[in-house]
Design a protein around this motif. Structure first.
Motif, short mmCIF file in Angstrom:
data_model
loop_
_atom_site.label_atom_id
_atom_site.label_comp_id
_atom_site.label_asym_id
_atom_site.label_seq_id
_atom_site.Cartn_x
_atom_site.Cartn_y
_atom_site.Cartn_z
N CYS A 53 0.83 -1.21 0.00
CA CYS A 53 0.00 0.00 0.00
C CYS A 53 0.86 1.26 0.00
CB CYS A 53 -0.94 0.00 1.19
SG CYS A 53 -0.09 0.01 2.78
N ALA A 54 2.13 1.16 0.34
CA ALA A 54 3.02 2.33 0.35
C ALA A 54 3.59 2.64 -1.04
CB ALA A 54 4.15 2.12 1.33
N ILE A 63 4.51 10.65 -4.92
CA ILE A 63 5.52 11.63 -4.51
C ILE A 63 6.55 11.85 -5.62
CG2 ILE A 63 7.42 12.03 -2.90
CD1 ILE A 63 5.68 10.60 -0.77
N ALA A 64 6.94 10.78 -6.29
CA ALA A 64 7.89 10.92 -7.39
C ALA A 64 7.27 11.71 -8.54
CB ALA A 64 8.32 9.54 -7.88
N ALA A 65 5.99 11.48 -8.82
CA ALA A 65 5.32 12.21 -9.89
C ALA A 65 5.18 13.69 -9.54
CB ALA A 65 3.95 11.60 -10.16
N ILE A 66 4.89 13.99 -8.29
CA ILE A 66 4.79 15.38 -7.87
C ILE A 66 6.14 16.08 -8.01
CG2 ILE A 66 4.47 16.88 -5.86
CD1 ILE A 66 2.25 14.94 -4.97
N GLY A 67 7.20 15.40 -7.59
CA GLY A 67 8.54 15.98 -7.70
C GLY A 67 8.95 16.24 -9.14
N THR A 68 8.69 15.29 -10.02
CA THR A 68 9.06 15.50 -11.42
C THR A 68 8.17 16.56 -12.06
OG1 THR A 68 7.68 13.63 -12.07
CG2 THR A 68 10.02 13.21 -11.74
N LEU A 97 13.48 10.29 -14.23
CA LEU A 97 13.49 10.05 -12.79
C LEU A 97 12.19 9.37 -12.34
CD1 LEU A 97 15.04 13.40 -11.56
CD2 LEU A 97 16.15 11.17 -11.74
N ALA A 98 11.07 9.77 -12.90
CA ALA A 98 9.79 9.13 -12.56
C ALA A 98 9.77 7.69 -13.07
CB ALA A 98 8.63 9.92 -13.13
N ILE A 99 10.36 7.46 -14.23
CA ILE A 99 10.41 6.10 -14.77
C ILE A 99 11.30 5.22 -13.90
CG2 ILE A 99 11.14 4.72 -16.75
CD1 ILE A 99 10.29 7.15 -18.49
N TYR A 100 12.42 5.76 -13.41
CA TYR A 100 13.28 5.00 -12.51
C TYR A 100 12.54 4.66 -11.22
CZ TYR A 100 17.29 6.23 -15.42
OH TYR A 100 18.17 6.38 -16.46
N ALA A 101 11.77 5.60 -10.69
CA ALA A 101 10.99 5.33 -9.48
C ALA A 101 9.98 4.22 -9.73
CB ALA A 101 10.30 6.60 -9.01
N LEU A 102 9.34 4.24 -10.89
CA LEU A 102 8.38 3.19 -11.23
C LEU A 102 9.06 1.83 -11.33
CD1 LEU A 102 5.50 2.36 -12.10
CD2 LEU A 102 6.23 2.83 -14.45
#
Length: 79
Positions: free
Chosen positions: A4-5, A12-17, A56-61
């Protein structure tokens, strides 16, 4: 890592990017408004920068998918 996290972390990653891309576009618009002759070079640098920010968002995913489906630390959590 609880499952769930993971969506929260992706959010959060999407907001940052998104914030980073917004600042990049703002700077490009300011640069073009001040010097319209340099718009070609500014747009080239803008597109390159936006691609790097989006990566960066892709790396987070990718990291989240690894943690979700192929978690190497699961043996320490489960027992």
């Amino acid at each position: 890592v609880q499952t769930c996290a993971l969506p929260i972390c992706m959010g959060i990653a999407a907001i940052g990017t998104g914030i980073g891309q917004g600042h990049g576009v703002q700077g490009a618009c300011d640069g073009i408004a001040r010097n319209p002759e340099a718009s070609g070079k500014i747009l080239t640098a803008l597109i390159l920068g936006l691609a790097m920010i989006e990566s960066l968002a892709i790396y987070a995913l990718v990291i989240q998918l690894i943690l979700l489906y192929a978690n190497p630390f699961i043996k320490y959590v489960v027992g």
